[in-house]
Design an enzyme around this catalytic site. Structure first.
Site, short mmCIF file in Angstrom:
data_model
loop_
_atom_site.label_atom_id
_atom_site.label_comp_id
_atom_site.label_asym_id
_atom_site.label_seq_id
_atom_site.Cartn_x
_atom_site.Cartn_y
_atom_site.Cartn_z
N LEU A 174 0.84 -1.20 0.00
CA LEU A 174 0.00 0.00 0.00
C LEU A 174 0.87 1.24 0.00
O LEU A 174 1.82 1.34 0.79
CB LEU A 174 -0.89 0.01 1.25
CG LEU A 174 -1.68 1.30 1.52
CD1 LEU A 174 -2.75 1.53 0.45
CD2 LEU A 174 -2.33 1.25 2.91
N SER A 175 0.58 2.20 -0.87
CA SER A 175 1.24 3.48 -0.89
C SER A 175 2.75 3.31 -1.10
O SER A 175 3.17 2.76 -2.12
CB SER A 175 0.92 4.26 0.39
OG SER A 175 1.34 5.60 0.31
N ALA A 176 3.59 3.72 -0.13
CA ALA A 176 5.02 3.51 -0.28
C ALA A 176 5.33 2.02 -0.38
O ALA A 176 6.25 1.61 -1.10
CB ALA A 176 5.77 4.11 0.92
N HIS A 198 -1.33 -1.13 -4.46
CA HIS A 198 -2.53 -0.40 -4.02
C HIS A 198 -2.12 1.03 -3.68
O HIS A 198 -1.29 1.26 -2.80
CB HIS A 198 -3.14 -1.08 -2.80
CG HIS A 198 -4.57 -0.69 -2.55
ND1 HIS A 198 -5.03 0.60 -2.59
CD2 HIS A 198 -5.67 -1.47 -2.28
CE1 HIS A 198 -6.32 0.64 -2.34
NE2 HIS A 198 -6.74 -0.62 -2.15
N HIS A 300 -7.08 7.76 -0.16
CA HIS A 300 -5.81 7.04 -0.10
C HIS A 300 -5.91 6.00 1.00
O HIS A 300 -5.54 6.24 2.15
CB HIS A 300 -4.68 8.04 0.19
CG HIS A 300 -3.30 7.45 0.09
ND1 HIS A 300 -2.76 7.05 -1.10
CD2 HIS A 300 -2.36 7.20 1.04
CE1 HIS A 300 -1.54 6.59 -0.90
NE2 HIS A 300 -1.28 6.66 0.40
#
Length: 334
Positions: A174-176, A198, A300
């Site tokens: 997720l994200s980073a 994601h 987010h």
């Protein structure tokens, strides 16, 4: 209420969010902290129940190699046939840890249901003050270097110590963590059969912090990455209302999979009160599959996740279940 060290660290994280992302993000973080401190809190208005203890084992380990060391948590399901199992490597987002990410994604419950092992590498705070994977640093974007070497090393250690099917090893984030998953599938196509990104960014989207911030806003890095033919299947989830990582990054992730895509409108297949999404399925010239889930109105956050983890959107379609279905349909093709 007991103000333990973990609670104080969480409060500090919330104050950072207040300065960097505004009062809405900070308030959400504080609600999550208070919810964890008060275990008598009733289920959320969305009906999301607290994460229950799964019957398998969830243990903490440490891995070290020439690139450094990281802890990781490992979930091994109780109920399985004894045959080699799939392995899913889950890379958390900024400010998260293994317990938080496991609770939010509910991957341990899926591991029990589908019969797979899940490993959660944990980023050190001294490696990144926000506990982000350093996806934007050149040394952490290459095979056998930096954090990719550590994550691959953890993956191989689990494969050595447990009955893992080497054709069904997957990586997600997720994200980073999603951006790092994109790096891992590009750097180690011999190790991972497929990846899930994601709310993340493409490998090579940035080379330092300024270019990372530009990429997150939807801009192009000064040194645009070269488009490589995808070697392994990829499933991408992104909210079209994501104000942290611009949704245009989803398209960047899928460059190389071709211009032709079959679009499926999923609006008629969601539960009442859930967000709708558009799903595109595409194939590269070499026959490699990809899937894009664009979740309408989503922020987010991990789509369909539990409210007892951070950065989750309980009203979204179930990204964990869709990801697992995609993974199990795409074993490694050598």
């Amino acid at each position: 209420m007991k103000l333990d060290e973990g609670f104080l660290h969480s409060m500090q994280d919330a104050m950072k969010l207040l300065r960097t992302r505004g009062p809405q993000e900070a308030a959400a973080a504080l609600q999550r902290v208070l919810g964890r401190q008060a275990r008598h809190v009733p289920p959320s208005p969305q009906g999301d129940a607290p994460a229950v203890q799964q019957p398998g084992t969830f243990t903490t380990h440490t891995f070290a190699n020439a690139a450094g060391h990281r802890t990781y948590k490992l979930y091994v399901p109780k109920h399985h046939s004894g045959q080699p199992l799939p392995l899913v490597v889950m890379l958390h987002g900024c400010t998260q840890d293994a317990d938080d990410f496991a609770a939010g994604t509910q991957m341990n419950a899926l591991a029990e249901r589908d019969g797979c092992i899940v490993v959660y590498p944990v980023q050190l705070q001294r490696a990144n003050t926000s506990k982000c994977w350093n996806w934007f640093k050149p040394a952490d974007q290459r095979r056998d270097s930096g954090e990719p070497a550590l994550i691959a090393g953890i993956t191989r250690e689990v494969m050595t110590k447990h009955a893992v099917d080497p054709a069904r090893v997957f990586v997600a984030g997720l994200s980073a963590g999603g951006a790092m998953a994109a790096i891992m599938i590009r750097a180690y196509p011999d190790l991972y059969a497929a990846a899930c990104v994601h709310s993340g960014l493409a490998a090579g989207a940035a080379h330092d912090l300024p270019s990372a911030l530009a990429a997150m806003r939807g801009g192009k890095a000064p040194h645009a990455r070269s488009v490589e033919a995808p070697k392994r299947p990829l499933i991408v989830f992104h909210g079209d209302a994501d104000a942290t990582v611009h949704p245009s990054n989803a398209a960047e992730l899928l460059r190389g999979f071709g211009d032709q895509a079959i679009v499926f409108d999923e609006a008629s297949h969601v539960e009442a009160g859930k967000r709708t999404s558009t799903v595109e399925r595409m194939k590269s010239a070499e026959g490699v599959d990809a899937e894009l889930w664009l979740v309408h109105g989503a922020p987010h956050a991990w789509s369909g996740g539990s409210a007892y983890g951070s950065y989750t959107d309980v009203t979204g379609p179930d990204a964990s279940a869709a990801m697992m279905h995609f993974f199990l349909d795409h074993p490694l093709q050598r």
